[in-house]
Design an enzyme around this catalytic site. Structure first.
Site, PDB file in Angstrom:
ATOM      1  N   CYS A 234     -10.915  -2.854  -4.302  1.00  0.00           N
ATOM      2  CA  CYS A 234     -10.000  -3.904  -4.781  1.00  0.00           C
ATOM      3  C   CYS A 234     -10.770  -5.117  -5.276  1.00  0.00           C
ATOM      4  O   CYS A 234     -10.383  -5.748  -6.256  1.00  0.00           O
ATOM      5  CB  CYS A 234      -9.023  -4.302  -3.683  1.00  0.00           C
ATOM      6  SG  CYS A 234      -7.745  -3.057  -3.400  1.00  0.00           S
TER       7      CYS A 234
ATOM      8  N   CYS B 169     -10.499  -4.671   0.232  1.00  0.00           N
ATOM      9  CA  CYS B 169     -11.565  -3.664   0.330  1.00  0.00           C
ATOM     10  C   CYS B 169     -12.474  -3.771  -0.896  1.00  0.00           C
ATOM     11  O   CYS B 169     -12.160  -4.458  -1.883  1.00  0.00           O
ATOM     12  CB  CYS B 169     -10.969  -2.260   0.451  1.00  0.00           C
ATOM     13  SG  CYS B 169     -10.381  -1.586  -1.117  1.00  0.00           S
TER      14      CYS B 169
ATOM     15  N   TYR C 169      -5.734  11.599   1.276  1.00  0.00           N
ATOM     16  CA  TYR C 169      -5.960  10.168   1.533  1.00  0.00           C
ATOM     17  C   TYR C 169      -6.460   9.337   0.349  1.00  0.00           C
ATOM     18  O   TYR C 169      -5.923   8.264   0.077  1.00  0.00           O
ATOM     19  CB  TYR C 169      -6.916   9.970   2.712  1.00  0.00           C
ATOM     20  CG  TYR C 169      -6.348  10.340   4.067  1.00  0.00           C
ATOM     21  CD1 TYR C 169      -5.048  10.812   4.222  1.00  0.00           C
ATOM     22  CD2 TYR C 169      -7.131  10.207   5.211  1.00  0.00           C
ATOM     23  CE1 TYR C 169      -4.550  11.154   5.473  1.00  0.00           C
ATOM     24  CE2 TYR C 169      -6.639  10.540   6.464  1.00  0.00           C
ATOM     25  CZ  TYR C 169      -5.349  11.016   6.587  1.00  0.00           C
ATOM     26  OH  TYR C 169      -4.848  11.335   7.819  1.00  0.00           O
TER      27      TYR C 169
ATOM     28  N   CYS D  44      -4.198   0.680  -2.376  1.00  0.00           N
ATOM     29  CA  CYS D  44      -4.015  -0.556  -1.610  1.00  0.00           C
ATOM     30  C   CYS D  44      -2.957  -1.441  -2.265  1.00  0.00           C
ATOM     31  O   CYS D  44      -2.696  -1.346  -3.471  1.00  0.00           O
ATOM     32  CB  CYS D  44      -5.309  -1.353  -1.563  1.00  0.00           C
ATOM     33  SG  CYS D  44      -6.653  -0.569  -0.677  1.00  0.00           S
TER      34      CYS D  44
ATOM     35  N   GLU E 161      -3.190  -4.565  -2.996  1.00  0.00           N
ATOM     36  CA  GLU E 161      -3.740  -5.458  -4.034  1.00  0.00           C
ATOM     37  C   GLU E 161      -3.750  -4.774  -5.395  1.00  0.00           C
ATOM     38  O   GLU E 161      -3.360  -5.345  -6.404  1.00  0.00           O
ATOM     39  CB  GLU E 161      -5.182  -5.864  -3.681  1.00  0.00           C
ATOM     40  CG  GLU E 161      -5.317  -6.703  -2.439  1.00  0.00           C
ATOM     41  CD  GLU E 161      -5.544  -5.879  -1.192  1.00  0.00           C
ATOM     42  OE1 GLU E 161      -4.929  -4.800  -1.050  1.00  0.00           O
ATOM     43  OE2 GLU E 161      -6.335  -6.323  -0.340  1.00  0.00           O
TER      44      GLU E 161
ATOM     45  N   ALA F 243      -0.996  12.098   1.575  1.00  0.00           N
ATOM     46  CA  ALA F 243      -1.601  13.082   2.487  1.00  0.00           C
ATOM     47  C   ALA F 243      -3.018  13.419   2.041  1.00  0.00           C
ATOM     48  O   ALA F 243      -3.885  13.718   2.874  1.00  0.00           O
ATOM     49  CB  ALA F 243      -0.745  14.341   2.536  1.00  0.00           C
TER      50      ALA F 243
ATOM     51  N   ASN G 121       0.834  -1.209   0.000  1.00  0.00           N
ATOM     52  CA  ASN G 121       0.000   0.000   0.000  1.00  0.00           C
ATOM     53  C   ASN G 121       0.861   1.249   0.000  1.00  0.00           C
ATOM     54  O   ASN G 121       1.921   1.308   0.619  1.00  0.00           O
ATOM     55  CB  ASN G 121      -0.998  -0.011   1.170  1.00  0.00           C
ATOM     56  CG  ASN G 121      -0.396  -0.263   2.522  1.00  0.00           C
ATOM     57  OD1 ASN G 121       0.524  -1.045   2.673  1.00  0.00           O
ATOM     58  ND2 ASN G 121      -0.908   0.413   3.534  1.00  0.00           N
ATOM     59  N   GLN G 122       0.387   2.224  -0.738  1.00  0.00           N
ATOM     60  CA  GLN G 122       1.114   3.480  -0.935  1.00  0.00           C
ATOM     61  C   GLN G 122       0.142   4.613  -0.618  1.00  0.00           C
ATOM     62  O   GLN G 122      -0.791   4.874  -1.372  1.00  0.00           O
ATOM     63  CB  GLN G 122       1.610   3.575  -2.389  1.00  0.00           C
ATOM     64  CG  GLN G 122       2.511   2.421  -2.820  1.00  0.00           C
ATOM     65  CD  GLN G 122       3.848   2.398  -2.071  1.00  0.00           C
ATOM     66  OE1 GLN G 122       4.448   3.443  -1.840  1.00  0.00           O
ATOM     67  NE2 GLN G 122       4.306   1.208  -1.698  1.00  0.00           N
ATOM     68  N   GLU G 123       0.369   5.254   0.531  1.00  0.00           N
ATOM     69  CA  GLU G 123      -0.585   6.263   0.998  1.00  0.00           C
ATOM     70  C   GLU G 123      -0.208   7.670   0.527  1.00  0.00           C
ATOM     71  O   GLU G 123       0.853   7.875  -0.082  1.00  0.00           O
ATOM     72  CB  GLU G 123      -0.679   6.188   2.532  1.00  0.00           C
ATOM     73  CG  GLU G 123      -1.185   4.831   2.970  1.00  0.00           C
ATOM     74  CD  GLU G 123      -1.379   4.690   4.477  1.00  0.00           C
ATOM     75  OE1 GLU G 123      -0.918   5.567   5.238  1.00  0.00           O
ATOM     76  OE2 GLU G 123      -2.000   3.690   4.870  1.00  0.00           O
TER      77      GLU G 123
HETATM   78  N1  THU Z   1      -5.111  -1.618   2.712  1.00  0.00           N
HETATM   79  C1  THU Z   1      -4.593  -2.425   1.747  1.00  0.00           C
HETATM   80  O1  THU Z   1      -3.540  -2.123   1.155  1.00  0.00           O
HETATM   81  N2  THU Z   1      -5.255  -3.565   1.465  1.00  0.00           N
HETATM   82  C2  THU Z   1      -6.371  -4.003   2.114  1.00  0.00           C
HETATM   83  O2  THU Z   1      -6.884  -5.074   1.799  1.00  0.00           O
HETATM   84  C3  THU Z   1      -6.961  -3.189   3.168  1.00  0.00           C
HETATM   85  C4  THU Z   1      -6.340  -1.867   3.402  1.00  0.00           C
HETATM   86  C5  THU Z   1      -4.363  -0.398   3.059  1.00  0.00           C
HETATM   87  C6  THU Z   1      -5.006   0.892   2.634  1.00  0.00           C
HETATM   88  C7  THU Z   1      -4.395   1.858   3.641  1.00  0.00           C
HETATM   89  O3  THU Z   1      -3.124   2.257   3.156  1.00  0.00           O
HETATM   90  C8  THU Z   1      -4.189   1.007   4.875  1.00  0.00           C
HETATM   91  O4  THU Z   1      -4.217  -0.334   4.452  1.00  0.00           O
HETATM   92  C9  THU Z   1      -5.237   1.234   5.957  1.00  0.00           C
HETATM   93  O5  THU Z   1      -6.513   1.069   5.443  1.00  0.00           O
END
Ligand code: THU
Length: 157
Positions: free
Chosen positions: A111, A108, A65, A70, A72, A63, A59-61
């Site tokens: 995904c 999620c 959001y 995710c 996946e 600021a 996962n790459q977040e």
């Molecule tokens: N996240 C994923 O990468 N995959 C999932 O199946 C659930 C959530 C990430 C998104 C966000 O960066 C962090 O987890 C918290 O939700």
């Protein structure tokens, strides 16, 4: 009234075969590359493609959001970009809160939609393996994650 049921199994991590160990190792390693300063929740995804190649994503977040992605989708889009003609056979997931492995997480909703498009695109459903501390949930067909899915066949020709 109609009811849908989704078959899945639980397997023990200690019973993982060589393929699952390879995918789990790759997912754990790539979870370290998660960029998760906001959630501190690191997710690693490893895909086995039909040519035997393993493609990973974390996962790459951001600021802002919703701009993040995710693990996946990071992995699935990387596979699409690099190996557009290879079907996905297995998607394996691991997650960590801070440094601690958490119990199985499931993809999620957004995904799940992308998983569905991947299996439709290659006309091949794939396994989704959600690994926890001791056990893993195994779904033999990704389509179970998204009943009543909207896909390309719903669009007019
Ligand atoms: N996240 C994923 O990468 N995959 C999932 O199946 C659930 C959530 C990430 C998104 C966000 O960066 C962090 O987890 C918290 O939700």
């Amino acid at each position: 009234m109609h009811t849908l049921s989704i078959p899945y199994e639980r397997i023990q991590r200690k019973d993982f075969d060589a393929t699952l160990l390879r995918l789990e190792g790759a997912a754990v390693e790539v979870a370290r590359n998660a960029y998760a300063p906001y959630s501190r929740f690191r997710v690693g995804a490893a895909l086995l493609l039909s040519n035997g190649v393993v493609v990973v994503g974390s996962n790459q977040e951001n600021a802002a959001y919703p701009s993040g992605l995710c693990a996946e989708r990071t992995a699935l889009f990387a596979a699409g970009a690099q190996y557009p003609n290879e079907a996905v056979e297995i998607l394996l997931l691991v997650a960590f809160s801070e440094e601690d492995r958490v119990e199985s997480i499931t993809p999620c909703g957004a995904c799940r939609q992308v998983l569905m498009e991947t299996s439709s695109r290659h006309q091949k459903p794939f396994k989704v393996i959600m690994v926890g501390k001791e056990q893993a949930l195994v779904l033999h067909d990704n389509r179970g994650l998204l009943p009543f899915a909207f896909d390309g066949s719903d669009l007019p020709d």
